[in-house]
Design an enzyme around this catalytic site. Structure first.
Site, PDB file in Angstrom:
ATOM      1  N   ASP A  92      -3.640 -10.582  -2.121  1.00  0.00           N
ATOM      2  CA  ASP A  92      -4.104 -10.043  -0.845  1.00  0.00           C
ATOM      3  C   ASP A  92      -5.573  -9.665  -0.964  1.00  0.00           C
ATOM      4  OD1 ASP A  92      -4.413  -7.790   1.267  1.00  0.00           O
ATOM      5  OD2 ASP A  92      -2.341  -8.400   1.620  1.00  0.00           O
ATOM      6  N   HIS A 103       0.798  -1.229   0.000  1.00  0.00           N
ATOM      7  CA  HIS A 103       0.000   0.000   0.000  1.00  0.00           C
ATOM      8  C   HIS A 103       0.829   1.278   0.000  1.00  0.00           C
ATOM      9  CE1 HIS A 103      -3.698  -2.160   0.435  1.00  0.00           C
ATOM     10  NE2 HIS A 103      -3.409  -2.642   1.627  1.00  0.00           N
ATOM     11  N   HIS A 110      -6.865  -7.010   0.030  1.00  0.00           N
ATOM     12  CA  HIS A 110      -6.925  -5.577  -0.255  1.00  0.00           C
ATOM     13  C   HIS A 110      -6.260  -5.265  -1.586  1.00  0.00           C
ATOM     14  CE1 HIS A 110      -7.065  -5.909   4.192  1.00  0.00           C
ATOM     15  NE2 HIS A 110      -7.955  -4.949   4.089  1.00  0.00           N
TER      16      HIS A 110
END
Length: 395
Positions: free
Chosen positions: A172, A136, A174
């Site tokens: 993942d 991220h 996310h």
């Protein structure tokens, strides 16, 4: 799984667990410690997987991807734990500051870049940085438990060494937003992310029409899955999108991120995979690495917040697949490992490496049902992306 000539390595040392946001934070480093202990007790580290030391990345290496001002802010924040620096995403609930955080984050970057180096130089065919996968972090700010984007630094290393085609697959729960954004307009990097839809989950991005910048249309691929998707649906989506794109892109290296927070027991998301479904994904990616990239496979960890129940089992399976010696899902967890969990954490350990599920899915070639959210999501991605690669989006 094809015969795996190896060699394979895991880049690790115990001090990587210094990447620690504190006891109340969901991403506790105990998950990495428990994984390595379980893998060791099951003999994974003795059968085809050599452990190599994890170096610490210097600031120049980190700055190949990150704004030097972010690096300065991280160094500064690590001298004053608890400081809030919202401009750089530091000191928030997601990214609390802690002493020497630059050192800890740079160590994760160094470990991951070493895995990339191992594969690029041919010292290893497969290499894994299990503490890595911090996908991220953006060029200029920390985000979502990720201070520096170790995966992006590793991919940039490959490009700097002359790689012309690098494929990145992120499984993942996310969206792999940081890696996607950093290479948004670079046609040399194909990023594919399968994740719970941003309508429901952080970071709120990663939709089918996010396809890459003007110089790299079709290089960003997003499969936004509905909450409640389980093994069969997830694997249906994976096989409908990932293999045909990788075969067409023909990467020199396959890079994969293996956050296991897609599991039904994960407290931060809403997919419903089992360890058995996740293991099937690892095997599929291993086979694709051999099919499309001559076996050159760089692997990282990622998210996963069922610290005892899921992460150690999932990632031990991953390490065994990287080693070329997959574990039988019916294997019991060793009593010594269970005792450590009970005595050190006061938790009840899982007793087997399986969740007891038989893995099967319906192939996309059999047709799709527009009445289901899952099939609409798969279809939307194929319609947006496949034409950019000269592929037929229809089943």
């Amino acid at each position: 799984m094809p015969a795996c000539p190896g060699p394979a390595t895991v880049v690790f040392d115990k001090s990587l667990t210094e990447y620690d946001f504190g006891p109340a934070h969901p991403m506790s480093p105990i998950r990495v410690d428990l994984t390595m202990r379980l893998a060791d007790e099951l003999g994974v580290l003795d059968h085809g997987l050599r452990m190599v030391p994890a170096p610490i990345a210097d600031e120049a290496r980190i700055a190949t991807v990150h704004d030097p001002r972010l690096i300065e802010a991280v160094v500064r924040a690590g001298t004053t734990p608890g400081v809030l620096d919202e401009e750089f995403g530091l000191g928030t609930d997601d990214n609390p500051t802690f002493r020497d955080m630059h050192h800890a984050a740079a160590h994760v970057v160094g470990a991951t870049v070493e895995a990339f180096r191992q594969v690029w130089t041919g010292e290893s065919l497969h290499s894994v940085s299990i503490a890595g996968g911090l996908h991220h972090a953006m060029r200029d700010r920390a985000s979502g438990f990720c201070i520096y984007n170790d995966v992006a630094v590793g991919i940039q290393y490959l490009l700097d060494q002359g790689a012309e085609r690098v494929a990145y697959v992120d499984i993942d729960v996310h969206h792999g937003d940081g890696v996607e954004r950093i290479f948004w307009d670079d046609p040399r990097v194909l990023t594919i992310s399968l994740h719970e839809t941003g309508q429901m989950l952080f970071p709120g991005t990663g939709f089918p029409n996010d396809v890459g910048g003007p110089e790299a249309r079709g290089s960003a691929v997003n499969v936004a899955l509905p909450p409640g998707t389980g093994d069969a649906g997830w694997l249906r989506a994976f096989h409908a999108v990932v293999p045909p794109l990788l075969r067409e892109f023909d990467p020199e290296v396959l890079v994969t991120q293996h956050g296991c927070d897609s599991h039904i027991e994960d407290p931060l998301a809403h997919l419903m995979l089992t360890v058995d479904g996740q293991r099937a994904a690892y095997l599929a990616l291993h086979d694709l690495a051999h099919e499309v990239a001559g076996g050159r496979w760089v692997v990282t960890g990622g998210g996963g917040y069922a610290l005892v129940e899921v992460v150690p089992r999932a990632w031990t399976h991953l390490l065994a697949v990287v080693a070329g010696h997959p574990l039988d899902p019916e294997t019991d967890t060793p009593e010594g490992w269970r005792a450590y969990v009970r005595e050190s954490l006061g938790r009840t350990p899982p007793y087997r490496l399986t969740d007891g599920r038989t893995i099967a899915w319906r192939d996309w070639s059999e047709g799709y049902d527009p009445e289901t959210w899952l099939d609409r999501a798969i279809h939307a991605t194929r319609m947006e992306i496949f034409p950019w690669h000269g592929l037929d989006p229809l089943p």
